[in-house]
Enzyme design. Structure first.
Site, PDB file in Angstrom:
ATOM      1  CG  HIS A   1      -0.155   0.197   2.522  1.00  7.94           C
ATOM      2  ND1 HIS A   1       0.519  -0.842   3.121  1.00  7.94           N
ATOM      3  CD2 HIS A   1       0.053   1.278   3.307  1.00  7.94           C
ATOM      4  CE1 HIS A   1       1.105  -0.410   4.227  1.00  7.94           C
ATOM      5  NE2 HIS A   1       0.847   0.885   4.363  1.00  7.94           N
TER       6      HIS A   1
ATOM      7  CG  ASP B   1       1.937   5.250   4.681  1.00  7.79           C
ATOM      8  OD1 ASP B   1       1.550   4.078   4.877  1.00  7.79           O
ATOM      9  OD2 ASP B   1       3.079   5.651   4.961  1.00  7.79           O
TER      10      ASP B   1
ATOM     11  CG  HIS C   1       5.138   1.141   2.646  1.00  7.09           C
ATOM     12  ND1 HIS C   1       4.579   2.334   2.248  1.00  7.09           N
ATOM     13  CD2 HIS C   1       4.610   0.880   3.868  1.00  7.09           C
ATOM     14  CE1 HIS C   1       3.764   2.784   3.176  1.00  7.09           C
ATOM     15  NE2 HIS C   1       3.752   1.912   4.175  1.00  7.09           N
TER      16      HIS C   1
ATOM     17  NE  ARG D   1       2.799   6.180   9.045  1.00  2.00           N
ATOM     18  CZ  ARG D   1       1.762   5.536   8.519  1.00  2.00           C
ATOM     19  NH1 ARG D   1       1.927   4.341   7.978  1.00  2.00           N
ATOM     20  NH2 ARG D   1       0.560   6.066   8.526  1.00  2.00           N
TER      21      ARG D   1
HETATM   22  C1  SIN Z   1       3.724   1.132   7.501  1.00  5.52           C
HETATM   23  O1  SIN Z   1       2.968   0.551   6.723  1.00  5.52           O
HETATM   24  O2  SIN Z   1       3.857   2.356   7.485  1.00  5.52           O
HETATM   25  C2  SIN Z   1       4.518   0.307   8.500  1.00  5.52           C
HETATM   26  C3  SIN Z   1       5.603  -0.449   7.885  1.00  5.52           C
HETATM   27  C4  SIN Z   1       6.236  -1.413   8.848  1.00  5.52           C
HETATM   28  O3  SIN Z   1       5.737  -1.629   9.954  1.00  5.52           O
HETATM   29  O4  SIN Z   1       7.259  -2.011   8.505  1.00  5.52           O
END
Ligand code: SIN
Length: 315
Positions: free
Chosen positions: A115, A117, A265, A282
Site C-alpha cells: 500500500h 499511506d 510499501h 511514524r
Molecule cells: C507502515 O505501513 O507504514 C509500516 C511499515 C512497517 O511496519 O514495517
C-alpha cells in the site's frame, strides 16, 4: 523540542542499495537541527532513491517531530488509528497496534498488504518517516517498490492506456483485522473514499508514477468489474516485481524516510510467526492533491482531507 539545536555542517554520503530504489545516508546526526544544505541533500536523495535510510539515530519523540518538521508540515499521527499520548503527530506501529484515538478500541493484526499511506484521502501524506525502536533479531523487514520505474517499464501501449484511467481508493479495516465494537464503530464513522488518477504526475520531478495502492485501490472507474479486476491484478503484480523493490533490515535506531508519491510499501507479517516484539513510530507530512497526466486532480468522494496536526483541534 531538543534543547540545543545547532546547525551541523558535515556533508552526507548516499549509498544506493539497489538499481532503482533505496539508499542509506551516512554522515548526519538527526538529533541536531540540519543545515539548509543537509536538508537539500536529503531531499535530493529522497527524490532520486524514493526511500532513504539512516542508521543509529536514537531519536526521542520530540527529535522525531523536529527532524520531520524540517521537510514539511506534520499530519496527525493517523486519521483513524490516532496518535501516541501527548504526541499528536506520532503514530505508534506496534506488533499489535491499538486504535489509540478511540477509548476502549483495540485493533489486532492490523497489517495491510502492499500500500501507499492513506491513499483513501484526497491528499495522501507526501512522505512518511518511520523510526525503529524495538526490533526483532530476525524477521520484520519492510519492503518498498518504485512506482515510477514500474510505470516506465510498462509497454508503450499500456502506458498510454493507463494514463487516462482513474481508480477509487477506499479505507476499510484490513482483512484479517479484528477489533472491539468501539473500534469498528469508529472506523465506520471515518470512511475515506477518493477517486485518484491511475497515473500520478510527481509534483516535484514531473515523472509519472503508476499510482496503484493495492490495499486501498478498489476498482477502476468506467470499466466493467471483470475488466477492473483483471487490469488491477496485472498492475499489482507488475508494481511488485522484485527488481523494482528494496528490502530493509531494521535495527534499533534505524529510520526510513519515503516518498509516498512514488512508492508503495509492504509491512512484514512474518513477525506473527515469531515471539519477538516490534515497535516503531511514524510521522507523516501533509501532501497535495494528486494530478494525472491529463491535468485532472483527484476528487474526494467521502471524508475530509488530511490536515496539518497543528491546525486540527484534537478530540
Ligand atoms: C507502515 O505501513 O507504514 C509500516 C511499515 C512497517 O511496519 O514495517
Amino acid at each position: 523540542m531538543s534543547a540545543a539545536l545547532s546547525a551541523a555542517t558535515a556533508s552526507l554520503q548516499v549509498a544506493p542499495l539497489s538499481a532503482h530504489i533505496g539508499a542509506e545516508i551516512h554522515g548526519v546526526d538527526l538529533t541536531q537541527k540540519l543545515s539548509a544544505q543537509q536538508v537539500a541533500e536529503i531531499r535530493a536523495a529522497l527524490l532520486k532513491w524514493r526511500v532513504v535510510f539512516f542508521r543509529e539515530q536514537f531519536l526521542t519523540h520530540e527529535q522525531h517531530v523536529a527532524f520531520s518538521a524540517q521537510f514539511g508540515e506534520l499530519t496527525l499521527g493517523h486519521p483513524v488509528f490516532g496518535h501516541v499520548d501527548g504526541y499528536p503527530q506520532i503514530y505508534s506501529i506496534s506488533k499489535f497496534r491499538k486504535a489509540t484515538r478511540f477509548e476502549g478500541a483495540t485493533l489486532l493484526r492490523p497489517w495491510t498488504g502492499w500500500h501507499t499511506d492513506v491513499t483513501a484521502a484526497v491528499n495522501p501524506p507526501y512522505a512518511s518517516i518511520l523510526r525503529g525502536v524495538t526490533i526483532p533479531p530476525f524477521g520484520g523487514d519492510t519492503q518498498w517498490t518504485n512506482l515510477v520505474i514500474a510505470y516506465d517499464k510498462l509497454s508503450e501501449p499500456l502506458r498510454a492506456f493507463v494514463d487516462g484511467l482513474r481508480g477509487v481508493h477506499r479505507f476499510t479495516p484490513p482483512a484479517g483485522a479484528s477489533g472491539t465494537e468501539a473500534f469498528v464503530q469508529a472506523v465506520s464513522q471515518r470512511t475515506l473514499v477518493t477517486e485518484h488518477p491511475l497515473v500520478r504526475v510527481h509534483p516535484e520531478t514531473g515523472e509519472r508514477a503508476l499510482y496503484v495502492s493495492p490495499s486501498f485501490l478498489k476498482h477502476i472507474v468506467g470499466v466493467t468489474p471483470r475488466e477492473s479486476q483483471a487490469l488491477l491484478e496485472l498492475l499489482w503484480e507488475h508494481v511488485t516485481r522484485p527488481e523494482f523493490t528494496v528490502r530493509f533490515k531494521w535495527e534499533p535506531g534505524s529510520i526510513a524516510f519515503w516518498d509516498n508519491r512514488a512508492t508503495a510499501h509492504l509491512a512484514p507479517t512474518d513477525i506473527f510467526d515469531l515471539d519477538f516484539d516490534r515497535q516503531l513510530y511514524r510521522t507523516t507530512l501533509v501532501g497535495d492533491v494528486p494530478v494525472g497526466p491529463d491535468g485532472r486532480a483527484s476528487i474526494s468522494l467521502e471524508g475530509s482531507p488530511v490536515g496539518a496536526a497543528a491546525a486540527i483541534a484534537l478530540n
